[in-house]
Design a protein around this motif. Sequence first.
Motif, PDB file in Angstrom:
ATOM      1  N   ASP A 145       0.911  36.966  -7.952  1.00  0.00           N
ATOM      2  CA  ASP A 145       0.161  37.552  -9.057  1.00  0.00           C
ATOM      3  C   ASP A 145       0.707  38.948  -9.318  1.00  0.00           C
ATOM      4  N   ASN A 146       0.006  39.723 -10.145  1.00  0.00           N
ATOM      5  CA  ASN A 146       0.477  41.065 -10.472  1.00  0.00           C
ATOM      6  C   ASN A 146       0.628  41.933  -9.231  1.00  0.00           C
ATOM      7  N   ALA A 147      -0.295  41.827  -8.293  1.00  0.00           N
ATOM      8  CA  ALA A 147      -0.214  42.628  -7.067  1.00  0.00           C
ATOM      9  C   ALA A 147       1.031  42.253  -6.264  1.00  0.00           C
ATOM     10  N   TRP A 148       1.365  40.983  -6.234  1.00  0.00           N
ATOM     11  CA  TRP A 148       2.556  40.543  -5.510  1.00  0.00           C
ATOM     12  C   TRP A 148       3.806  41.156  -6.135  1.00  0.00           C
ATOM     13  N   PHE A 149       3.891  41.118  -7.479  1.00  0.00           N
ATOM     14  CA  PHE A 149       5.044  41.705  -8.166  1.00  0.00           C
ATOM     15  C   PHE A 149       5.073  43.219  -8.007  1.00  0.00           C
ATOM     16  N   ASP A 150       3.914  43.864  -8.009  1.00  0.00           N
ATOM     17  CA  ASP A 150       3.866  45.309  -7.775  1.00  0.00           C
ATOM     18  C   ASP A 150       4.457  45.647  -6.408  1.00  0.00           C
ATOM     19  N   ARG A 185       8.249  45.230  -6.551  1.00  0.00           N
ATOM     20  CA  ARG A 185       8.877  46.375  -7.223  1.00  0.00           C
ATOM     21  C   ARG A 185       8.903  47.603  -6.325  1.00  0.00           C
TER      22      ARG A 185
END
Length: 79
Positions: free
Chosen positions: A61-66, A69
Amino acid sequence: MDLTVALTDSLRAYVDDRVVAEGYASADEYVRDLIRRDRERTQVRDLLIDGLASGAGDVVDNAWFDGLRAGVRAGEGQG
């Protein structure tokens, strides 16, 4: 390798129409493309089945991609 395929008149007409409509140089090129696409579709299907059989994985999810990065940024100065 040569391969001869017998087609009905209606199938031959369909192939001829597709060759013109899709801009293939010949019926041979059209058939080769169909075979390549079928092989790719089969490979994707097999990968999907393997993925389903492997069980649940991590939530992406977004947290995983954050986090991904952030890890990349942290490693930018190294090397």
